[in-house]
Design a protein around this motif. Structure first.
Motif, PDB file in Angstrom:
ATOM      1  N   ARG A   1       6.028  10.126  -3.268  1.00 27.23           N
ATOM      2  CA  ARG A   1       5.376  11.240  -2.662  1.00 27.23           C
ATOM      3  C   ARG A   1       4.019  10.875  -3.076  1.00 27.23           C
ATOM      4  O   ARG A   1       3.348  11.175  -1.800  1.00 27.23           O
ATOM      5  CB  ARG A   1       5.952  12.429  -3.223  1.00 27.23           C
ATOM      6  N   GLU A   2       3.490  10.651  -4.101  1.00 25.70           N
ATOM      7  CA  GLU A   2       2.003  10.718  -4.121  1.00 25.70           C
ATOM      8  C   GLU A   2       1.349   9.188  -3.592  1.00 25.70           C
ATOM      9  O   GLU A   2       0.514   8.903  -3.679  1.00 25.70           O
ATOM     10  CB  GLU A   2       1.650  10.905  -5.544  1.00 25.70           C
ATOM     11  N   MET A   3       2.474   8.368  -3.262  1.00 21.64           N
ATOM     12  CA  MET A   3       2.019   7.065  -2.343  1.00 21.64           C
ATOM     13  C   MET A   3       0.990   6.130  -3.587  1.00 21.64           C
ATOM     14  O   MET A   3       1.558   6.078  -4.561  1.00 21.64           O
ATOM     15  CB  MET A   3       1.505   7.295  -1.347  1.00 21.64           C
ATOM     16  N   ARG A   4       0.159   5.821  -2.990  1.00 25.63           N
ATOM     17  CA  ARG A   4      -0.676   4.592  -3.700  1.00 25.63           C
ATOM     18  C   ARG A   4      -1.819   5.292  -4.503  1.00 25.63           C
ATOM     19  O   ARG A   4      -2.476   4.631  -4.871  1.00 25.63           O
ATOM     20  CB  ARG A   4      -1.025   3.797  -2.827  1.00 25.63           C
TER      21      ARG A   4
ATOM     22  N   LYS B   1       0.816  -1.237  -0.132  1.00 25.84           N
ATOM     23  CA  LYS B   1      -0.019   0.139   0.091  1.00 25.84           C
ATOM     24  C   LYS B   1       0.773   1.145   0.206  1.00 25.84           C
ATOM     25  O   LYS B   1       0.352   2.221  -0.716  1.00 25.84           O
ATOM     26  CB  LYS B   1      -0.960   0.101   1.156  1.00 25.84           C
ATOM     27  N   ARG B   2       2.053   1.259   0.592  1.00 24.55           N
ATOM     28  CA  ARG B   2       2.953   2.329   0.447  1.00 24.55           C
ATOM     29  C   ARG B   2       4.332   1.909  -0.121  1.00 24.55           C
ATOM     30  O   ARG B   2       4.634   0.838  -0.184  1.00 24.55           O
ATOM     31  CB  ARG B   2       3.241   2.807   1.971  1.00 24.55           C
TER      32      ARG B   2
ATOM     33  N   SER C   1      10.772   9.900   4.238  1.00 19.85           N
ATOM     34  CA  SER C   1       9.619  10.058   5.353  1.00 19.85           C
ATOM     35  C   SER C   1       8.453   9.697   4.676  1.00 19.85           C
ATOM     36  O   SER C   1       7.434   9.363   5.512  1.00 19.85           O
ATOM     37  CB  SER C   1       9.508  11.563   5.684  1.00 19.85           C
ATOM     38  N   GLN C   2       8.302   9.305   3.428  1.00 20.97           N
ATOM     39  CA  GLN C   2       7.173   8.870   2.891  1.00 20.97           C
ATOM     40  C   GLN C   2       7.128   7.190   2.861  1.00 20.97           C
ATOM     41  O   GLN C   2       6.073   6.659   2.514  1.00 20.97           O
ATOM     42  CB  GLN C   2       7.000   9.360   1.338  1.00 20.97           C
ATOM     43  N   LEU C   3       8.400   6.569   2.914  1.00 19.06           N
ATOM     44  CA  LEU C   3       8.279   5.203   2.984  1.00 19.06           C
ATOM     45  C   LEU C   3       7.754   4.734   4.134  1.00 19.06           C
ATOM     46  O   LEU C   3       7.642   5.092   5.220  1.00 19.06           O
ATOM     47  CB  LEU C   3       9.886   4.840   3.254  1.00 19.06           C
TER      48      LEU C   3
ATOM     49  N   THR D   1       3.537   1.661  -6.343  1.00 15.14           N
ATOM     50  CA  THR D   1       4.542   2.063  -5.161  1.00 15.14           C
ATOM     51  C   THR D   1       5.871   1.608  -5.447  1.00 15.14           C
ATOM     52  O   THR D   1       5.998   0.885  -6.432  1.00 15.14           O
ATOM     53  CB  THR D   1       4.216   1.289  -3.800  1.00 15.14           C
ATOM     54  N   LEU D   2       6.933   2.056  -4.656  1.00 12.80           N
ATOM     55  CA  LEU D   2       8.400   1.692  -4.892  1.00 12.80           C
ATOM     56  C   LEU D   2       8.693   0.645  -3.828  1.00 12.80           C
ATOM     57  O   LEU D   2       8.210   0.722  -2.778  1.00 12.80           O
ATOM     58  CB  LEU D   2       9.228   2.950  -4.945  1.00 12.80           C
ATOM     59  N   LEU D   3       9.687  -0.043  -4.282  1.00 12.70           N
ATOM     60  CA  LEU D   3      10.560  -0.846  -3.309  1.00 12.70           C
ATOM     61  C   LEU D   3      11.843  -0.329  -3.522  1.00 12.70           C
ATOM     62  O   LEU D   3      12.373  -0.674  -4.764  1.00 12.70           O
ATOM     63  CB  LEU D   3      10.341  -2.347  -3.532  1.00 12.70           C
ATOM     64  N   VAL D   4      12.501   0.501  -2.699  1.00 13.36           N
ATOM     65  CA  VAL D   4      13.930   1.130  -2.946  1.00 13.36           C
ATOM     66  C   VAL D   4      14.760   0.206  -2.244  1.00 13.36           C
ATOM     67  O   VAL D   4      14.586  -0.013  -0.867  1.00 13.36           O
ATOM     68  CB  VAL D   4      13.794   2.434  -2.804  1.00 13.36           C
ATOM     69  N   ILE D   5      15.946   0.136  -2.944  1.00 15.30           N
ATOM     70  CA  ILE D   5      17.082  -0.670  -2.350  1.00 15.30           C
ATOM     71  C   ILE D   5      18.211   0.112  -2.331  1.00 15.30           C
ATOM     72  O   ILE D   5      18.555   0.808  -3.373  1.00 15.30           O
ATOM     73  CB  ILE D   5      17.348  -2.026  -2.825  1.00 15.30           C
ATOM     74  N   ASP D   6      18.987   0.338  -1.056  1.00 17.95           N
ATOM     75  CA  ASP D   6      20.098   1.305  -1.177  1.00 17.95           C
ATOM     76  C   ASP D   6      21.042   1.154  -0.157  1.00 17.95           C
ATOM     77  O   ASP D   6      20.711   0.466   0.989  1.00 17.95           O
ATOM     78  CB  ASP D   6      19.286   2.604  -1.114  1.00 17.95           C
ATOM     79  N   GLN D   7      22.278   1.382  -0.506  1.00 23.08           N
ATOM     80  CA  GLN D   7      23.214   1.126   0.655  1.00 23.08           C
ATOM     81  C   GLN D   7      23.479   2.554   1.293  1.00 23.08           C
ATOM     82  O   GLN D   7      24.238   2.696   2.115  1.00 23.08           O
ATOM     83  CB  GLN D   7      24.284   0.512   0.234  1.00 23.08           C
TER      84      GLN D   7
END
Lengths: 193, 538
Positions: free
Chosen positions: B423-426, B160-161, B448-450, B431-437
């Motif tokens: 930002r605009e969410m769902r 959902k997010r 803050s939107q995650l 929606t996104l699944l962000v992967i980062d180091q």
């Protein structure tokens, strides 16, 4: 009934003094004794003993120059044992009313001439299930630390697992003595197993 | 020791957490941050997490003149009395006890337990009460530290997010992402589009110890399609691809180039020049025409006619030339990759786009941006139509991107499509699944939107700070986060879990794990095919 060992000759709310029936045979320092006031059994920890002349003004004099053994002194002057007396003090640490044990002072002091008994192992074990009596000993003044150590050594002997008992007691003391770490260390060194 | 008494509450506050004095029988060495405790308050039971362990003494003088602890007796007496351990516990939920929490399950804490409330290690039942029971076919992510209870991560809630997976390299981000994608697939919560930079998700990937593990396609053959940018690499790796993606020069717009400003090293002027080129040659022709210009003279001529500096033009030309080595870029694509992807997604088939040997940022950013922009536009249009005309909404879509700070850093997150989606969410079912180091490289607003953040070990102060922005009990969680194991441990917090939780992630890579996670589908398919063959031939 355990054997009686003496008779109360001086009593107050917090302690009593008893004269031993046998000269030179007071209960050991730190052991648990009891006496009675009506229906109340009063427990005390032996906090000191002394053997003196029966007349305060007359001090014994040395008599053994000519004797080979110490015992010979008494043998050659049998009246001596009648002129000397052994008294001991006990600090009151609790009492029993009916079947209930309380680890605080009894309502009234013991009566003069009440008999004093030495508690047996079973009774010592029962009494030392709670460490509440330690707080009375901690505040005893004088040789309180020696007294605490001695009484714990005694009580430990009556327990199945003396080490476990002493550790629990030590922890109780650590709490009671709070900031007084030197006192705590001194006592712990005296009871360690 | 599970379920056993640990100590009592001695002080604390709601915002900073409570202090627990450890019982003397408990050694601080048996405690670990991240573990759960329950606190028996007067009226409620509280559920909290250990976030710090401290050594304390009844008197400061003890530290100055330490007792003789070489004697075991003295040491044992002093432990827990003169010297003792203290725990810092962050209460997060109330469980049971009052009517509301019995009816509605665990509630967020609004107060602290009374003085001297007893603190116990949380039992399996307590943890189960908090995370909910996991049914046989439901997805779970792992188990809390030193416990058996499964921690459910509800994929339907999760998608959902937008969500993030963080952790420094080698801590298992890919592993976690794969698990979560499997979870989403297993329960059909959404369709996925995965931009698979290192070819880890589609057919097979590798675990930390370089073992080969099955990718999504092997587990869910009928639900996953592997798209490849690099057919040769796919063939070498023996991956059966469903579609080979080509992108025409005519599909690249100046906006797509603008995203490459950093990776290509373009100046602002150069980026502006692409817009002018597009006006001059037309939206669909500009790149091809520009790259077709050979010779200095011609380029200078173009520059002067556009009012650009000659050096700018030359630099732009040089930089864009580097796009030529991306073999998947062709003047005209034979097939429309975007439409293909959408077709698959519409049928509920998940798409993994493997980048093959194109593991540099230029290819990744260009393709991910370009495809996502257009797919998002389609989704948006359909969603708006669905709202207006009462037709079915498009399936929820989760787009997975790696190296997210390249797309979502504060400089460009305002312009990229990924910033918009985060930002605009769902609103538009994407929606996104962000992967980062390097989460500190990601725009704060996006962070803050995650909804749910899953972080493996992070040790850079700024990264930790950025991941925990806006989380209550931040300083406490910081300690937990910095002390995670480097492998198979992650801190999960946010929307999809009732309380922050440190999980030991479930095992993946053994036959048993495949079976649990959905490999049965492949077996069932095979069985079905055999049955059909039998029906056919009698």
């Amino acid at each position: 009934m355990p054997a009686k060992i003496g008779e109360v000759i001086e009593a107050s709310s917090g302690e009593f003094t008893a004269q031993c029936y046998e000269l030179h045979q007071p209960p050991s320092f730190g052991s648990l004794v009891k006496t009675r006031e009506g229906e109340v059994e009063i427990y005390g920890v032996v906090s000191g003993a002394a053997t003196t002349s029966i007349e305060p003004g007359r001090r014994p004099i040395a008599r053994g120059r000519e004797e080979a053994e110490e015992e010979d002194i008494y043998r050659s002057s049998p009246q001596l044992s009648k002129l000397l007396r052994t008294d001991f003090n006990a600090l009151i640490v609790g009492h029993k009313e009916g079947q209930k044990l309380h680890h605080y002072l009894p309502p009234r002091p013991a009566k003069i001439h009440s008999f004093v008994y030495l508690c047996d192992a079973e009774e010592v074990e029962k009494f030392s299930q709670s460490f509440d009596f330690l707080s009375i000993l901690v505040g005893a003044g004088g040789q309180a630390d020696e007294l605490i150590a001695a009484s714990l050594r005694h009580a430990a002997a009556a327990h199945q697992d003396p080490r476990d008992f002493l550790i629990k007691a030590g922890k109780e003391l650590a709490v009671l003595l709070g900031g007084e770490t030197n006192r705590l260390n001194n006592i712990l060194r005296r009871i360690k197993v | 020791m599970i379920g056993g008494r640990l100590g009592i509450i001695v002080s604390g506050s709601l915002t900073k957490g409570v202090e627990v004095r450890l019982d003397s029988a408990i050694s601080v060495e048996d405690i670990a941050v991240g573990r759960y405790v329950t606190i028996e308050g007067e009226k409620r039971r509280f559920f909290g997490m250990i976030t710090d362990v401290t050594l304390d003494a009844i008197d400061q003088r003890v530290m100055a003149t330490p007792p003789d602890v070489s004697d075991p007796f003295i040491a044992e007496v002093l432990a827990g009395t003169t010297t003792f351990g203290r725990l810092h516990v962050l209460p997060v939920l109330t469980i049971g006890g009052d009517a509301l929490s019995l009816l509605e399950g665990p509630q967020p804490v609004k107060t602290v337990p009374v003085h001297f409330s007893v603190v116990r290690e949380a039992s399996e039942q307590d943890v189960e009460q908090v995370f909910g029971q996991v049914e046989e076919k439901q997805f779970y992510i792992g188990t809390p530290l030193d416990m058996e209870t499964k921690v459910r991560l509800n994929p339907a809630e999760l998608v959902k997010r937008s969500n993030g997976i963080f952790g420094k390299s080698g801590t298992g981000k890919t592993f976690l992402a794969r698990l979560i994608l499997i979870g989403i697939l297993q329960e059909g919560a959404a369709v996925n589009l995965v931009f698979d930079m290192h070819n880890e998700y589609g057919w097979k990937g590798s675990s930390e110890d370089r073992r080969e593990v099955k990718g999504l396609k092997q587990l869910f053959p009928s639900k996953v399609a592997v798209f490849a940018l690099d057919e040769e690499s796919a063939r070498r790796r023996k991956v059966s691809t469903d579609f080979v993606v080509e992108i025409g020069y005519d599909e690249i717009e100046p906006e797509d180039i603008a995203m490459l400003r950093e990776t290509l090293g373009l100046t602002d002027a150069a980026v502006q020049a692409t817009y002018r080129l597009a006006r001059r040659f037309g939206e669909r022709k500009w790149l091809e025409s520009f790259l077709a210009i050979e010779g200095r003279e011609e380029l200078n001529e173009l520059a002067s006619s556009l009012g650009e500096h000659e050096a700018t033009m030359a630099a732009l030309r040089r930089r864009l030339d580097s796009l030529r080595r991306l073999r998947f870029l062709v003047p005209h694509a034979r097939d429309n990759a975007i439409q293909r992807i959408l077709d698959y997604l519409d049928r509920g088939i998940n798409v993994v786009l493997e980048f093959g040997r194109y593991t540099d940022y230029t290819a990744y950013i260009l393709v991910a941006n370009l495809l996502t922009r257009r797919i998002h536009a389609q989704y948006r249009e359909r969603m708006e139509r669905a709202l207006g005309e009462d037709i079915a909404k498009p399936r929820p879509l989760v787009i997975t991107i790696e190296e997210a700070h390249k797309f979502l850093n504060p400089d460009i997150s305002g312009q990229t499509i990924f910033g918009t989606i985060a930002r605009e969410m769902r609103k538009y079912n994407v929606t996104l699944l962000v992967i980062d180091q390097r989460p500190s490289g990601i725009d704060e607003e996006v962070m803050s939107q995650l909804g749910t953040k899953i972080t493996c070990l992070l040790d850079n102060e700024r990264d930790i700070e950025s991941v925990l922005t806006g989380v209550s009990g931040k300083s406490e969680l910081k300690a937990v986060l910095a002390k995670l194991d480097t492998k198979q441990q992650a801190l999960i917090f946010g929307h999809a879990v009732p309380t922050p939780v440190v999980v030991k992630t479930r095992e993946y890579g053994s036959p048993q794990s495949y079976k649990e996670l959905g490999f049965r589908e492949a077996l069932e398919l095979k069985k079905k095919a055999e049955e059909e063959a039998k029906d056919l031939w009698g």
